[in-house]
Motif scaffolding. Structure first.
Motif, PDB file in Angstrom:
ATOM      1  N   ALA A 178      50.725  35.554  41.422  1.00  0.00           N
ATOM      2  CA  ALA A 178      50.598  34.976  40.097  1.00  0.00           C
ATOM      3  C   ALA A 178      49.362  33.791  39.937  1.00  0.00           C
ATOM      4  CB  ALA A 178      51.990  34.364  39.658  1.00  0.00           C
ATOM      5  N   VAL A 179      48.680  33.970  39.127  1.00  0.00           N
ATOM      6  CA  VAL A 179      47.312  32.899  38.794  1.00  0.00           C
ATOM      7  C   VAL A 179      47.917  32.326  37.523  1.00  0.00           C
ATOM      8  CG1 VAL A 179      44.967  32.590  38.552  1.00  0.00           C
ATOM      9  CG2 VAL A 179      45.910  34.449  39.944  1.00  0.00           C
ATOM     10  N   ILE A 180      48.146  31.061  37.839  1.00  0.00           N
ATOM     11  CA  ILE A 180      48.781  30.109  36.648  1.00  0.00           C
ATOM     12  C   ILE A 180      47.836  28.897  36.626  1.00  0.00           C
ATOM     13  CG2 ILE A 180      51.002  31.120  37.172  1.00  0.00           C
ATOM     14  CD1 ILE A 180      51.796  28.385  38.321  1.00  0.00           C
ATOM     15  N   GLU A 226      39.582  28.669  42.156  1.00  0.00           N
ATOM     16  CA  GLU A 226      38.952  28.490  41.244  1.00  0.00           C
ATOM     17  C   GLU A 226      38.624  29.895  40.369  1.00  0.00           C
ATOM     18  OE1 GLU A 226      35.446  26.446  41.978  1.00  0.00           O
ATOM     19  OE2 GLU A 226      36.423  24.330  41.661  1.00  0.00           O
ATOM     20  N   GLY A 227      38.514  30.214  39.235  1.00  0.00           N
ATOM     21  CA  GLY A 227      38.320  31.432  38.865  1.00  0.00           C
ATOM     22  C   GLY A 227      37.915  31.604  37.293  1.00  0.00           C
ATOM     23  N   HIS A 228      37.656  32.835  36.829  1.00  0.00           N
ATOM     24  CA  HIS A 228      37.810  33.086  35.300  1.00  0.00           C
ATOM     25  C   HIS A 228      38.176  34.261  35.157  1.00  0.00           C
ATOM     26  CE1 HIS A 228      34.122  35.577  35.691  1.00  0.00           C
ATOM     27  NE2 HIS A 228      33.627  34.793  36.420  1.00  0.00           N
ATOM     28  N   GLY A 229      38.591  34.302  33.740  1.00  0.00           N
ATOM     29  CA  GLY A 229      39.058  35.559  33.298  1.00  0.00           C
ATOM     30  C   GLY A 229      38.073  36.268  32.383  1.00  0.00           C
ATOM     31  N   ARG A 230      38.457  36.613  31.337  1.00  0.00           N
ATOM     32  CA  ARG A 230      37.699  37.335  30.167  1.00  0.00           C
ATOM     33  C   ARG A 230      36.781  36.400  29.463  1.00  0.00           C
ATOM     34  NH1 ARG A 230      40.989  40.901  26.324  1.00  0.00           N
ATOM     35  NH2 ARG A 230      41.319  42.783  27.602  1.00  0.00           N
ATOM     36  N   GLN A 231      36.813  35.096  29.501  1.00  0.00           N
ATOM     37  CA  GLN A 231      36.233  34.215  28.452  1.00  0.00           C
ATOM     38  C   GLN A 231      35.353  33.486  29.266  1.00  0.00           C
ATOM     39  OE1 GLN A 231      39.823  34.351  28.518  1.00  0.00           O
ATOM     40  NE2 GLN A 231      40.369  35.065  26.494  1.00  0.00           N
ATOM     41  N   LYS A 232      34.668  34.001  30.190  1.00  0.00           N
ATOM     42  CA  LYS A 232      34.009  33.471  31.116  1.00  0.00           C
ATOM     43  C   LYS A 232      33.010  32.343  30.343  1.00  0.00           C
ATOM     44  CE  LYS A 232      30.295  34.041  34.627  1.00  0.00           C
ATOM     45  NZ  LYS A 232      29.519  34.903  35.219  1.00  0.00           N
ATOM     46  N   ILE A 249      44.477  30.627  25.746  1.00  0.00           N
ATOM     47  CA  ILE A 249      43.619  31.335  26.690  1.00  0.00           C
ATOM     48  C   ILE A 249      43.682  30.396  27.935  1.00  0.00           C
ATOM     49  CG2 ILE A 249      41.928  32.487  24.986  1.00  0.00           C
ATOM     50  CD1 ILE A 249      39.789  30.566  25.798  1.00  0.00           C
ATOM     51  N   GLY A 250      43.527  31.108  29.103  1.00  0.00           N
ATOM     52  CA  GLY A 250      43.600  30.638  30.342  1.00  0.00           C
ATOM     53  C   GLY A 250      44.949  30.694  30.841  1.00  0.00           C
ATOM     54  N   ASP A 251      46.075  31.288  30.356  1.00  0.00           N
ATOM     55  CA  ASP A 251      47.433  31.289  31.164  1.00  0.00           C
ATOM     56  C   ASP A 251      47.524  31.896  32.184  1.00  0.00           C
ATOM     57  OD1 ASP A 251      48.514  29.662  28.876  1.00  0.00           O
ATOM     58  OD2 ASP A 251      49.607  31.212  27.981  1.00  0.00           O
ATOM     59  N   GLY A 252      46.598  32.645  32.583  1.00  0.00           N
ATOM     60  CA  GLY A 252      46.653  33.547  33.789  1.00  0.00           C
ATOM     61  C   GLY A 252      46.854  34.746  33.892  1.00  0.00           C
ATOM     62  N   LYS A 253      47.277  35.377  34.971  1.00  0.00           N
ATOM     63  CA  LYS A 253      47.613  36.902  35.109  1.00  0.00           C
ATOM     64  C   LYS A 253      48.565  37.038  36.239  1.00  0.00           C
ATOM     65  CE  LYS A 253      43.727  38.803  33.302  1.00  0.00           C
ATOM     66  NZ  LYS A 253      42.472  39.447  33.350  1.00  0.00           N
ATOM     67  N   ILE A 254      49.359  38.143  36.288  1.00  0.00           N
ATOM     68  CA  ILE A 254      50.153  38.516  37.434  1.00  0.00           C
ATOM     69  C   ILE A 254      49.758  39.675  37.946  1.00  0.00           C
ATOM     70  CG2 ILE A 254      52.544  38.955  38.016  1.00  0.00           C
ATOM     71  CD1 ILE A 254      53.524  37.080  35.749  1.00  0.00           C
TER      72      ILE A 254
HETATM   73  N1  LIG Z   1      40.157  40.726  36.755  1.00  0.00           N
HETATM   74  C1  LIG Z   1      40.632  39.894  37.411  1.00  0.00           C
HETATM   75  N2  LIG Z   1      40.309  39.778  38.916  1.00  0.00           N
HETATM   76  C2  LIG Z   1      40.898  38.664  39.724  1.00  0.00           C
HETATM   77  N3  LIG Z   1      41.057  37.543  39.083  1.00  0.00           N
HETATM   78  C3  LIG Z   1      41.459  37.497  37.786  1.00  0.00           C
HETATM   79  C4  LIG Z   1      41.152  38.464  36.937  1.00  0.00           C
HETATM   80  N4  LIG Z   1      41.244  38.278  35.647  1.00  0.00           N
HETATM   81  C5  LIG Z   1      41.791  36.812  35.729  1.00  0.00           C
HETATM   82  N5  LIG Z   1      41.875  36.253  37.005  1.00  0.00           N
HETATM   83  C6  LIG Z   1      42.137  35.078  37.478  1.00  0.00           C
HETATM   84  O1  LIG Z   1      43.103  34.532  36.629  1.00  0.00           O
HETATM   85  C7  LIG Z   1      42.598  33.380  36.273  1.00  0.00           C
HETATM   86  C8  LIG Z   1      42.962  33.174  34.597  1.00  0.00           C
HETATM   87  O2  LIG Z   1      42.733  34.340  33.890  1.00  0.00           O
HETATM   88  P1  LIG Z   1      42.813  34.191  32.409  1.00  0.00           P
HETATM   89  O3  LIG Z   1      41.753  33.361  31.693  1.00  0.00           O
HETATM   90  O4  LIG Z   1      44.043  33.715  31.686  1.00  0.00           O
HETATM   91  O5  LIG Z   1      42.606  35.774  32.072  1.00  0.00           O
HETATM   92  P2  LIG Z   1      41.971  36.488  30.801  1.00  0.00           P
HETATM   93  O6  LIG Z   1      40.658  35.768  30.302  1.00  0.00           O
HETATM   94  O7  LIG Z   1      41.313  37.833  31.366  1.00  0.00           O
HETATM   95  O8  LIG Z   1      42.987  36.589  29.841  1.00  0.00           O
HETATM   96  C9  LIG Z   1      40.908  33.636  36.101  1.00  0.00           C
HETATM   97  O9  LIG Z   1      40.616  31.993  36.588  1.00  0.00           O
HETATM   98  C10 LIG Z   1      41.175  34.109  37.668  1.00  0.00           C
HETATM   99  O10 LIG Z   1      41.215  33.170  38.702  1.00  0.00           O
END
Ligand SMILES: Nc1ncnc2c1ncn2[C@@H]1O[C@H](COP(=O)(O)OP(=O)(O)O)[C@@H](O)[C@H]1O
Ligand SMILES: [Mg+2]
Length: 112
Positions: free
Chosen positions: A6-8, A34-40, A86-91
């Motif tokens: 879970a990335v939170i 540190e990471g990013h999802g769609r809204q890079k 946006i940025g709630d994360g993923k599982i």
């Molecule tokens: N496709 C992916 N692969 C790996 N990690 C991801 C992916 N999508 C999201 N993450 C991780 O989850 C975190 C939160 O993503 P989030 O911004 O909530 O997703 P989204 O913008 O796609 O809805 C990111 O900072 C990253 O660390």
């Protein structure tokens, strides 16, 4: 067995891990990432401040669990980690082939 990754949000760490411990998850791994999802690159809230960054601090929680617990844990984590912004994360869910407790040599669910 499955691995739940879970990335939170950083500010959700304590509440989520407390709930996992209460649920009965005996072990877990926590990593500051540190990471990013769609809204890079778009503006995102982090601890009440607005950030415009390519990479935003997040928490990654990894737990290995019995198949029967997966759905309940997904609901538990999602319920706490969701703000609706946006940025709630993923599982992410992965199959786990085996677990070995090094101290005793136990294997499988008994070693989780
Ligand atoms: N496709 C992916 N692969 C790996 N990690 C991801 C992916 N999508 C999201 N993450 C991780 O989850 C975190 C939160 O993503 P989030 O911004 O909530 O997703 P989204 O913008 O796609 O809805 C990111 O900072 C990253 O660390
Ligand atoms: Mg995003």
């Amino acid at each position: 067995m499955k691995k739940i990754e879970a990335v939170i949000r950083v500010e959700k760490l304590e509440e989520v891990t407390d709930a996992l411990e209460k649920f009965g998850c005996p072990g877990m791994m926590v990593t500051h990432i540190e990471g990013h999802g769609r809204q890079k690159g778009i503006v995102e809230q982090f601890r009440g401040r607005e950030f415009k960054l390519n990479f935003i601090p997040k928490i990654k929680i990894e737990i290995i669990v019995k198949d029967a617990d997966v759905d309940k844990i997904i609901q538990l984590v999602s319920g706490i980690a969701k703000t609706g912004e946006i940025g709630d994360g993923k599982i992410f869910i992965y199959p786990v082939e085996n677990v070995i407790r090094i101290r005793t040599g136990e294997k499988g669910e008994g070693a989780v």
